[in-house]
Design a protein around this motif. Structure first.
Motif, short mmCIF file in Angstrom:
data_model
loop_
_atom_site.label_atom_id
_atom_site.label_comp_id
_atom_site.label_asym_id
_atom_site.label_seq_id
_atom_site.Cartn_x
_atom_site.Cartn_y
_atom_site.Cartn_z
N ILE A 195 -5.19 -7.68 18.99
CA ILE A 195 -5.31 -6.23 19.16
C ILE A 195 -6.35 -5.67 18.22
CG2 ILE A 195 -4.09 -4.02 19.00
CD1 ILE A 195 -1.51 -5.58 19.69
N GLY A 196 -6.27 -6.00 16.95
CA GLY A 196 -7.24 -5.49 15.99
C GLY A 196 -6.90 -5.95 14.58
N ARG A 197 -7.74 -5.55 13.64
CA ARG A 197 -7.54 -5.91 12.23
C ARG A 197 -6.83 -4.77 11.51
NH1 ARG A 197 -12.73 -7.44 10.33
NH2 ARG A 197 -13.16 -5.23 9.98
N ALA A 198 -5.75 -5.09 10.82
CA ALA A 198 -5.06 -4.10 10.00
C ALA A 198 -5.83 -3.95 8.69
CB ALA A 198 -3.62 -4.55 9.73
N GLU A 199 -6.25 -2.74 8.37
CA GLU A 199 -7.18 -2.56 7.26
C GLU A 199 -6.59 -1.84 6.05
OE1 GLU A 199 -10.78 -0.91 8.87
OE2 GLU A 199 -11.29 -2.83 9.83
N ARG A 200 -5.58 -0.98 6.26
CA ARG A 200 -4.97 -0.34 5.11
C ARG A 200 -3.63 0.26 5.51
NH1 ARG A 200 -7.90 2.46 1.95
NH2 ARG A 200 -9.88 1.56 2.60
N VAL A 201 -2.80 0.50 4.51
CA VAL A 201 -1.54 1.21 4.73
C VAL A 201 -1.85 2.70 4.77
CG1 VAL A 201 0.74 1.75 3.77
CG2 VAL A 201 -0.18 -0.58 3.58
N LEU A 202 -1.46 3.36 5.85
CA LEU A 202 -1.67 4.81 5.94
C LEU A 202 -0.63 5.56 5.13
CD1 LEU A 202 -2.49 5.17 9.76
CD2 LEU A 202 -4.09 5.35 7.84
N VAL A 203 0.64 5.34 5.45
CA VAL A 203 1.75 5.96 4.74
C VAL A 203 2.86 4.94 4.61
CG1 VAL A 203 1.23 8.32 5.51
CG2 VAL A 203 2.73 6.87 6.88
N SER A 204 3.84 5.25 3.75
CA SER A 204 4.93 4.31 3.54
C SER A 204 6.17 5.08 3.08
CB SER A 204 4.54 3.27 2.48
OG SER A 204 5.58 2.33 2.28
N ALA A 205 7.33 4.63 3.55
CA ALA A 205 8.60 5.23 3.13
C ALA A 205 9.64 4.13 2.96
CB ALA A 205 9.07 6.26 4.15
N ASP A 206 10.56 4.34 2.06
CA ASP A 206 11.62 3.37 1.79
C ASP A 206 12.70 3.53 2.85
OD1 ASP A 206 13.46 1.63 0.79
OD2 ASP A 206 13.89 2.75 -1.04
N ILE A 207 12.53 2.86 4.00
CA ILE A 207 13.45 3.04 5.11
C ILE A 207 14.78 2.36 4.87
CG2 ILE A 207 11.57 3.29 6.77
CD1 ILE A 207 12.14 0.45 7.71
N GLY A 209 16.26 2.56 1.94
CA GLY A 209 16.91 3.34 0.91
C GLY A 209 17.15 4.76 1.39
N ASN A 210 16.48 5.70 0.78
CA ASN A 210 16.68 7.12 1.12
C ASN A 210 15.49 7.73 1.83
OD1 ASN A 210 14.84 7.17 -0.93
ND2 ASN A 210 16.11 8.31 -2.38
N TRP A 211 14.63 6.90 2.41
CA TRP A 211 13.42 7.36 3.09
C TRP A 211 12.47 8.10 2.14
CZ3 TRP A 211 11.77 6.31 8.05
CH2 TRP A 211 12.71 5.63 8.86
N HIS A 212 12.56 7.79 0.88
CA HIS A 212 11.67 8.42 -0.09
C HIS A 212 10.25 7.91 0.11
CE1 HIS A 212 10.69 10.52 -3.81
NE2 HIS A 212 9.99 9.45 -4.17
N PRO A 213 9.24 8.79 0.17
CA PRO A 213 7.86 8.33 0.35
C PRO A 213 7.42 7.42 -0.80
CG PRO A 213 8.04 10.68 0.72
CD PRO A 213 9.34 10.25 0.13
N ARG A 214 6.77 6.31 -0.46
CA ARG A 214 6.21 5.43 -1.49
C ARG A 214 4.73 5.78 -1.62
NH1 ARG A 214 9.64 0.47 0.94
NH2 ARG A 214 8.12 0.66 2.61
N THR A 215 4.45 6.85 -2.36
CA THR A 215 3.10 7.40 -2.41
C THR A 215 2.10 6.43 -3.03
OG1 THR A 215 3.66 8.52 -4.49
CG2 THR A 215 3.91 9.78 -2.46
N ASP A 216 2.57 5.48 -3.85
CA ASP A 216 1.65 4.52 -4.45
C ASP A 216 1.05 3.59 -3.41
OD1 ASP A 216 4.35 3.56 -4.27
OD2 ASP A 216 3.71 1.76 -5.36
N ARG A 217 1.64 3.54 -2.20
CA ARG A 217 1.15 2.68 -1.14
C ARG A 217 0.27 3.43 -0.14
NH1 ARG A 217 3.20 -2.21 -1.16
NH2 ARG A 217 2.80 -2.60 1.06
N PHE A 218 0.22 4.75 -0.22
CA PHE A 218 -0.59 5.53 0.71
C PHE A 218 -2.05 5.12 0.60
CE2 PHE A 218 2.13 9.62 1.38
CZ PHE A 218 3.24 8.83 1.66
N LEU A 219 -2.67 4.82 1.76
CA LEU A 219 -4.10 4.45 1.86
C LEU A 219 -4.44 3.17 1.11
CD1 LEU A 219 -5.77 7.97 1.61
CD2 LEU A 219 -5.05 6.73 3.65
N MET A 220 -3.45 2.33 0.84
CA MET A 220 -3.69 1.07 0.14
C MET A 220 -4.44 0.09 1.04
SD MET A 220 -0.82 -1.57 -1.40
CE MET A 220 -0.46 -2.26 0.24
N ALA A 221 -5.56 -0.43 0.55
CA ALA A 221 -6.37 -1.39 1.32
C ALA A 221 -5.67 -2.73 1.39
CB ALA A 221 -7.74 -1.53 0.70
N LEU A 222 -5.81 -3.40 2.53
CA LEU A 222 -5.28 -4.74 2.71
C LEU A 222 -6.40 -5.73 2.49
CD1 LEU A 222 -3.09 -4.17 5.91
CD2 LEU A 222 -2.42 -4.01 3.50
#
Length: 224
Positions: A195-207, A209-222
Protein backbone atom coordinates in the motif's frame (compact mmCIF):
# COMPACT_ATOMS: atom_id res chain seq x y z
CA UNK A 1 -33.25 12.18 -3.17
CA UNK A 2 -32.50 14.18 -6.29
CA UNK A 3 -33.08 17.39 -4.36
CA UNK A 4 -30.71 16.27 -1.59
CA UNK A 5 -28.02 15.40 -4.14
CA UNK A 6 -28.43 18.76 -5.88
CA UNK A 7 -28.29 20.67 -2.59
CA UNK A 8 -25.23 18.78 -1.38
CA UNK A 9 -23.29 18.23 -4.60
CA UNK A 10 -20.31 20.21 -3.31
CA UNK A 11 -20.04 18.05 -0.19
CA UNK A 12 -20.49 14.86 -2.24
CA UNK A 13 -17.75 15.94 -4.66
CA UNK A 14 -15.44 16.72 -1.74
CA UNK A 15 -16.02 13.29 -0.17
CA UNK A 16 -15.39 11.54 -3.48
CA UNK A 17 -12.14 13.47 -4.01
CA UNK A 18 -11.11 12.80 -0.42
CA UNK A 19 -11.76 9.09 -0.89
CA UNK A 20 -9.71 9.00 -4.08
CA UNK A 21 -6.91 10.93 -2.34
CA UNK A 22 -6.77 8.37 0.47
CA UNK A 23 -6.66 5.43 -1.93
CA UNK A 24 -4.07 6.87 -4.32
CA UNK A 25 -1.89 9.52 -2.63
CA UNK A 26 -1.75 9.51 1.17
CA UNK A 27 -3.44 7.62 3.96
CA UNK A 28 -3.27 6.96 7.67
CA UNK A 29 -3.16 3.68 9.53
CA UNK A 30 -4.12 3.05 13.18
CA UNK A 31 -1.87 0.54 14.94
CA UNK A 32 -4.15 -2.22 16.28
CA UNK A 33 -1.67 -4.69 17.80
CA UNK A 34 1.67 -5.18 19.52
CA UNK A 35 3.44 -6.71 16.49
CA UNK A 36 5.66 -3.65 15.91
CA UNK A 37 6.77 -3.08 19.52
CA UNK A 38 8.87 -1.26 20.59
CA UNK A 39 8.72 1.19 17.67
CA UNK A 40 4.96 1.38 17.12
CA UNK A 41 2.41 1.17 19.91
CA UNK A 42 -1.29 0.43 20.01
CA UNK A 43 -3.00 3.81 19.70
CA UNK A 44 -0.46 5.27 17.27
CA UNK A 45 -1.84 6.56 13.98
CA UNK A 46 0.80 6.60 11.25
CA UNK A 47 0.99 8.59 8.03
CA UNK A 48 1.29 6.35 4.96
CA UNK A 49 2.80 7.68 1.73
CA UNK A 50 0.96 5.75 -1.01
CA UNK A 51 3.19 7.26 -3.72
CA UNK A 52 6.42 6.00 -2.17
CA UNK A 53 6.56 2.95 -4.42
CA UNK A 54 3.83 2.90 -7.07
CA UNK A 55 1.14 4.98 -8.70
CA UNK A 56 -2.02 2.84 -8.73
CA UNK A 57 -5.46 3.16 -10.22
CA UNK A 58 -7.60 4.45 -7.31
CA UNK A 59 -9.55 1.77 -5.42
CA UNK A 60 -7.52 -1.03 -7.04
CA UNK A 61 -4.12 -2.74 -6.79
CA UNK A 62 -3.45 -2.11 -10.49
CA UNK A 63 -0.03 -0.44 -10.83
CA UNK A 64 0.23 2.36 -13.39
CA UNK A 65 3.95 3.00 -12.93
CA UNK A 66 6.73 2.46 -10.40
CA UNK A 67 7.78 5.58 -8.49
CA UNK A 68 10.38 4.17 -6.10
CA UNK A 69 11.92 0.96 -4.82
CA UNK A 70 11.05 -0.56 -1.44
CA UNK A 71 14.16 -0.80 0.72
CA UNK A 72 15.25 -3.02 3.58
CA UNK A 73 14.22 -1.30 6.79
CA UNK A 74 11.12 0.42 5.36
CA UNK A 75 8.02 0.15 7.53
CA UNK A 76 5.20 -0.53 5.08
CA UNK A 77 1.48 -1.21 4.99
CA UNK A 78 0.24 -3.98 2.72
CA UNK A 79 -2.55 -6.47 2.15
CA UNK A 80 -1.85 -9.94 3.50
CA UNK A 81 -1.38 -12.48 0.67
CA UNK A 82 -3.07 -14.97 2.98
CA UNK A 83 -6.44 -13.32 3.64
CA UNK A 84 -6.30 -9.70 2.42
CA UNK A 85 -6.06 -8.20 5.91
CA UNK A 86 -4.31 -4.82 5.99
CA UNK A 87 -1.05 -5.16 7.94
CA UNK A 88 1.97 -3.06 8.88
CA UNK A 89 5.43 -4.64 9.15
CA UNK A 90 9.06 -3.96 8.26
CA UNK A 91 10.78 -5.08 5.06
CA UNK A 92 13.79 -7.23 5.98
CA UNK A 93 14.59 -8.71 2.57
CA UNK A 94 14.05 -7.51 -1.00
CA UNK A 95 14.18 -9.34 -4.36
CA UNK A 96 17.51 -11.11 -4.83
CA UNK A 97 18.38 -11.24 -1.13
CA UNK A 98 19.20 -14.55 0.51
CA UNK A 99 17.94 -14.48 4.09
CA UNK A 100 17.86 -16.90 7.00
CA UNK A 101 17.17 -16.81 10.74
CA UNK A 102 18.76 -18.80 13.54
CA UNK A 103 17.66 -18.28 17.12
CA UNK A 104 16.02 -14.96 16.20
CA UNK A 105 19.21 -13.70 14.48
CA UNK A 106 19.03 -12.68 10.83
CA UNK A 107 21.64 -13.33 8.16
CA UNK A 108 21.23 -11.47 4.87
CA UNK A 109 23.40 -12.24 1.86
CA UNK A 110 25.89 -14.08 4.04
CA UNK A 111 26.27 -11.20 6.51
CA UNK A 112 24.95 -11.82 10.04
CA UNK A 113 23.06 -8.89 11.51
CA UNK A 114 24.62 -7.33 14.60
CA UNK A 115 22.74 -6.91 17.87
CA UNK A 116 23.62 -4.40 20.57
CA UNK A 117 22.32 -2.39 23.53
CA UNK A 118 19.86 -4.77 25.23
CA UNK A 119 17.29 -3.40 27.65
CA UNK A 120 14.45 -4.95 29.60
CA UNK A 121 10.72 -4.42 29.09
CA UNK A 122 7.40 -6.05 29.93
CA UNK A 123 4.94 -7.37 27.35
CA UNK A 124 1.35 -8.31 28.16
CA UNK A 125 -0.18 -11.10 26.06
CA UNK A 126 -3.92 -11.76 26.04
CA UNK A 127 -4.34 -15.16 27.71
CA UNK A 128 -0.79 -15.38 29.01
CA UNK A 129 -0.29 -12.27 31.11
CA UNK A 130 2.90 -10.30 31.63
CA UNK A 131 6.14 -11.59 30.14
CA UNK A 132 9.67 -10.31 30.32
CA UNK A 133 10.84 -8.86 27.00
CA UNK A 134 14.27 -7.95 25.69
CA UNK A 135 14.68 -4.96 23.39
CA UNK A 136 17.84 -4.77 21.28
CA UNK A 137 19.16 -2.85 18.30
CA UNK A 138 19.34 -4.90 15.08
CA UNK A 139 21.66 -3.70 12.31
CA UNK A 140 21.46 -5.48 8.96
CA UNK A 141 23.38 -3.58 6.30
CA UNK A 142 22.19 0.03 6.29
CA UNK A 143 18.97 -0.79 8.17
CA UNK A 144 19.18 -0.26 11.92
CA UNK A 145 16.28 -0.28 14.38
CA UNK A 146 15.12 -1.64 17.73
CA UNK A 147 13.40 -5.01 17.91
CA UNK A 148 11.80 -6.92 20.76
CA UNK A 149 12.20 -10.57 21.73
CA UNK A 150 10.12 -12.65 24.15
CA UNK A 151 12.44 -15.38 25.47
CA UNK A 152 9.59 -17.22 27.24
CA UNK A 153 7.65 -17.79 24.00
CA UNK A 154 8.47 -21.16 22.45
CA UNK A 155 8.17 -21.08 18.65
CA UNK A 156 9.72 -22.84 15.68
CA UNK A 157 9.53 -19.49 13.84
CA UNK A 158 12.74 -18.37 15.55
CA UNK A 159 14.56 -20.29 12.81
CA UNK A 160 14.23 -20.69 9.07
CA UNK A 161 16.60 -22.03 6.43
CA UNK A 162 18.24 -19.75 3.83
CA UNK A 163 15.87 -18.67 1.08
CA UNK A 164 16.35 -16.35 -1.89
CA UNK A 165 13.64 -13.76 -2.39
CA UNK A 166 12.22 -14.01 -5.94
CA UNK A 167 11.55 -11.01 -8.21
CA UNK A 168 8.63 -8.85 -7.16
CA UNK A 169 8.43 -10.34 -3.64
CA UNK A 170 9.33 -9.00 -0.18
CA UNK A 171 9.88 -10.55 3.22
CA UNK A 172 8.11 -8.75 6.07
CA UNK A 173 8.83 -9.20 9.77
CA UNK A 174 7.30 -7.48 12.77
CA UNK A 175 9.72 -5.70 15.08
CA UNK A 176 8.13 -7.68 17.94
CA UNK A 177 9.65 -10.84 16.53
CA UNK A 178 7.96 -13.42 18.76
CA UNK A 179 4.51 -11.80 18.63
CA UNK A 180 3.96 -11.05 14.94
CA UNK A 181 2.02 -12.82 12.18
CA UNK A 182 4.40 -11.90 9.37
CA UNK A 183 6.04 -13.56 6.35
CA UNK A 184 6.97 -16.56 8.48
CA UNK A 185 3.23 -17.31 8.64
CA UNK A 186 1.58 -15.57 5.66
CA UNK A 187 4.36 -15.93 3.08
CA UNK A 188 6.22 -13.38 1.00
CA UNK A 189 4.35 -10.27 -0.10
CA UNK A 190 4.01 -9.41 -3.83
CA UNK A 191 4.78 -5.82 -4.76
CA UNK A 192 1.25 -5.17 -6.01
CA UNK A 193 -0.07 -5.78 -2.48
CA UNK A 194 2.09 -3.00 -1.00
CA UNK A 195 0.00 0.00 0.00
CA UNK A 196 2.70 2.49 0.94
CA UNK A 197 5.53 3.44 3.27
CA UNK A 198 4.69 4.47 6.83
CA UNK A 199 6.77 7.58 7.44
CA UNK A 200 5.79 9.05 10.81
CA UNK A 201 3.39 8.85 13.72
CA UNK A 202 0.72 11.52 13.29
CA UNK A 203 -0.94 11.25 16.71
CA UNK A 204 -0.95 8.77 19.56
CA UNK A 205 -3.13 7.94 22.56
CA UNK A 206 -2.86 5.41 25.36
CA UNK A 207 -5.81 3.26 24.31
CA UNK A 208 -5.03 0.61 26.92
CA UNK A 209 -5.08 3.19 29.71
CA UNK A 210 -7.14 6.36 29.94
CA UNK A 211 -6.82 7.47 26.30
CA UNK A 212 -4.39 10.15 27.41
CA UNK A 213 -2.61 11.71 24.40
CA UNK A 214 1.04 10.65 24.10
CA UNK A 215 2.23 14.02 22.81
CA UNK A 216 5.89 12.94 22.80
CA UNK A 217 4.99 10.62 19.89
CA UNK A 218 3.16 13.23 17.78
CA UNK A 219 4.85 13.61 14.35
CA UNK A 220 7.59 11.15 15.35
CA UNK A 221 9.58 10.00 12.30
CA UNK A 222 9.91 6.28 11.64
CA UNK A 223 13.57 5.83 10.90
CA UNK A 224 14.96 2.81 9.06
Amino acid sequence: MKTWVRDNKGFIAFMLMFGLFRTAVADWNPIPSASMHPNLLEGDVVFVNRLAFDLKVPLTNKVVTHLGEPQRGDVVTFYSPSDGTRLIKRIVAVPGDTVSMENDRLTINGQPASYTLPSGAVETLGNVGKLQAVQITEKAGAAEHRIQLLPEIMSDKRNFAPMTIPPGQYMMLGDNRNNSADSRYIGLVPRELLIGRAERVLVSADIEGNWHPRTDRFLMALNR
